[in-house]
Design an enzyme around this catalytic site. Structure first.
Site, mmCIF file in Angstrom:
data_model
loop_
_atom_site.group_PDB
_atom_site.id
_atom_site.type_symbol
_atom_site.label_atom_id
_atom_site.label_comp_id
_atom_site.label_asym_id
_atom_site.label_seq_id
_atom_site.Cartn_x
_atom_site.Cartn_y
_atom_site.Cartn_z
ATOM 1 N N HIS A 62 -4.846 6.964 -1.487
ATOM 2 C CA HIS A 62 -4.679 5.982 -0.291
ATOM 3 C C HIS A 62 -3.574 5.516 -1.633
ATOM 4 C CE1 HIS A 62 -7.610 3.401 -2.124
ATOM 5 N NE2 HIS A 62 -6.557 2.147 -2.104
ATOM 6 N N HIS A 64 -3.107 1.968 -2.116
ATOM 7 C CA HIS A 64 -2.599 0.581 -3.648
ATOM 8 C C HIS A 64 -2.324 0.842 -4.923
ATOM 9 C CE1 HIS A 64 -6.188 -0.919 -0.099
ATOM 10 N NE2 HIS A 64 -4.578 -1.840 -0.119
ATOM 11 N N ASP A 66 -3.459 0.809 -7.692
ATOM 12 C CA ASP A 66 -4.688 0.860 -8.811
ATOM 13 C C ASP A 66 -4.804 2.637 -8.132
ATOM 14 O OD1 ASP A 66 -5.965 -0.179 -6.202
ATOM 15 O OD2 ASP A 66 -7.678 0.141 -6.897
ATOM 16 N N HIS A 67 -4.134 3.197 -7.305
ATOM 17 C CA HIS A 67 -4.273 3.811 -6.926
ATOM 18 C C HIS A 67 -3.595 5.418 -6.945
ATOM 19 C CE1 HIS A 67 -9.555 3.716 -5.386
ATOM 20 N NE2 HIS A 67 -8.380 3.240 -5.259
ATOM 21 N N HIS A 139 -10.994 1.889 5.170
ATOM 22 C CA HIS A 139 -10.224 0.872 4.184
ATOM 23 C C HIS A 139 -9.442 0.360 4.506
ATOM 24 C CE1 HIS A 139 -9.819 -0.920 -0.111
ATOM 25 N NE2 HIS A 139 -8.750 0.091 -0.304
ATOM 26 N N ASP A 210 -11.506 4.088 -1.536
ATOM 27 C CA ASP A 210 -11.545 3.299 -1.403
ATOM 28 C C ASP A 210 -12.305 3.616 0.329
ATOM 29 O OD1 ASP A 210 -10.979 2.354 -3.506
ATOM 30 O OD2 ASP A 210 -9.706 1.190 -2.730
ATOM 31 N N HIS A 268 -15.307 2.902 -9.496
ATOM 32 C CA HIS A 268 -14.735 2.027 -8.812
ATOM 33 C C HIS A 268 -15.019 0.119 -8.356
ATOM 34 C CE1 HIS A 268 -12.260 -0.238 -5.820
ATOM 35 N NE2 HIS A 268 -11.050 0.823 -6.411
HETATM 36 ZN ZN LIG Z 1 -8.993 1.062 -5.010
HETATM 37 ZN ZN LIG Z 2 -7.724 0.729 -1.518
#
Ligand SMILES: [Zn+2]
Ligand SMILES: [Zn+2]
Length: 308
Positions: A62, A64, A66-67, A139, A210, A268
């Site tokens: 996905h 976000h 941080d990914h 998510h 996530d 995570h």
């Molecule tokens: Zn994350």
């Molecule tokens: Zn996320």
């Protein structure tokens, strides 16, 4: 396929810590190197853990930050290294729009072709000897988990049986093992099923991304050799897990149990569990009796071939 090996590049949620980088896992499937998520700093971790840079495809769970922000610098490095083979980037919508922007942030013009492919639940990417299937998860935004499914392998070769049927030593053995019938000098035909045991199941690896615990992952991870499930929180942060659409260690372990997975790796982690993830481990073990570990940056895991 014989080799199936994972390397955890980053195991922290939301922000990097002293000990943990942001999300990223490499999967080596024989000659193929795949990358699942590419958080900021992933390329440095790839150097540190010796995974190599010859990535064939990147699968984003996905978008976000941080990914996926690590892809900007990673593509730039690949360009400077003179890569000329294409790279495919997979992910749920809006993968195309976001990744196109990311590619152009890092460099004006990449010297190698980059292809963007948006995936939805059930889509399959077929590669040599295995396939990667997208699994819709739960998510805050559009998100996917992934099931890597190895093709079935031919059954065990019964040498005694082959000899008893009169198959001569040599190339005919190989032919039978590859599924071809052979004609004996006397005129009789020996078929592969005469000398091979039942087909052996391929390995199954699931990466959750996530998510809240969800039935789609239970299904995808049915009998899996390994389920890598996010485990951002512990029991006392349950409300926060629901609110932010993440999972607790206990919930991740329930998914593993309901799926009948063989092994569970938690990743995570919120910064609260950064240096001492023992609470996560204890709570997960109360729910799941298979092998459970908490991932750390640099953890390497090799999944053995299945014989049953
Ligand atoms: Zn994350
Ligand atoms: Zn996320």
């Amino acid at each position: 396929m014989s080799l199936l090996r994972l390397t955890f590049l980053g195991t922290s949620a939301a922000q990097p810590t002293l000990h943990r980088g942001l999300s990223g896992i490499t999967v080596k499937a024989d000659a193929d190197l795949l990358l699942f998520d590419c958080g900021e700093g992933s390329q440095r971790q790839m150097v540190r853990y010796g995974t190599g840079f010859s990535v064939a495809a990147v699968f984003f769970t996905h978008f976000h930050a941080d990914h996926y922000l690590g892809i900007i610098g990673f593509l730039r490095t690949l360009g400077m290294q003179g890569r000329d083979v294409p790279l495919t980037l997979y992910g749920p919508p809006p993968a195309r729009r976001l990744l196109q922007q990311a590619v152009h942030l890092g460099v004006e013009q990449l010297a190698f072709p980059v292809e963007f492919v948006e995936l939805k639940d059930g889509d399959e990417v077929v590669r040599g000897g295995y396939r990667v299937q997208a699994v819709a998860v739960d998510h805050r935004i559009n998100a996917l988990g992934y099931l890597l499914r190895e093709d079935e392998r031919p059954g065990k070769f019964n040498l005694e049986r082959a000899r008893a049927l009169g198959v001569p030593n040599g190339p005919d053995f190989g032919k039978l093992q590859r599924g071809e019938a052979v004609l004996l000098p006397g005129g009789a035909t020996v078929r592969p099923e005469d000398v091979l045991g039942p087909a052996r199941p391929g390995r199954r690896l699931v990466i959750s991304g996530d998510t809240r615990p969800c039935s789609q992952l239970v299904q995808a991870a049915a009998g899996a050799d390994l389920l890598v499930h996010e485990s951002t929180f512990s029991d006392d942060e349950q409300a926060r897990a629901v609110e932010t659409r993440h999972s607790t260690a206990r919930e991740a372990a329930r998914v593993a149990r309901e799926a009948g997975a063989k092994r569970l790796i938690l990743t995570h982690l919120s910064s609260r569990h950064d240096t001492d993830p023992s609470r996560l481990l204890t709570q997960a073990r109360e729910e799941f009796k298979g092998q459970v570990e908490v991932a750390y940056d640099g953890l390497g895991v090799e999944l053995p071939l299945r014989e049953d």
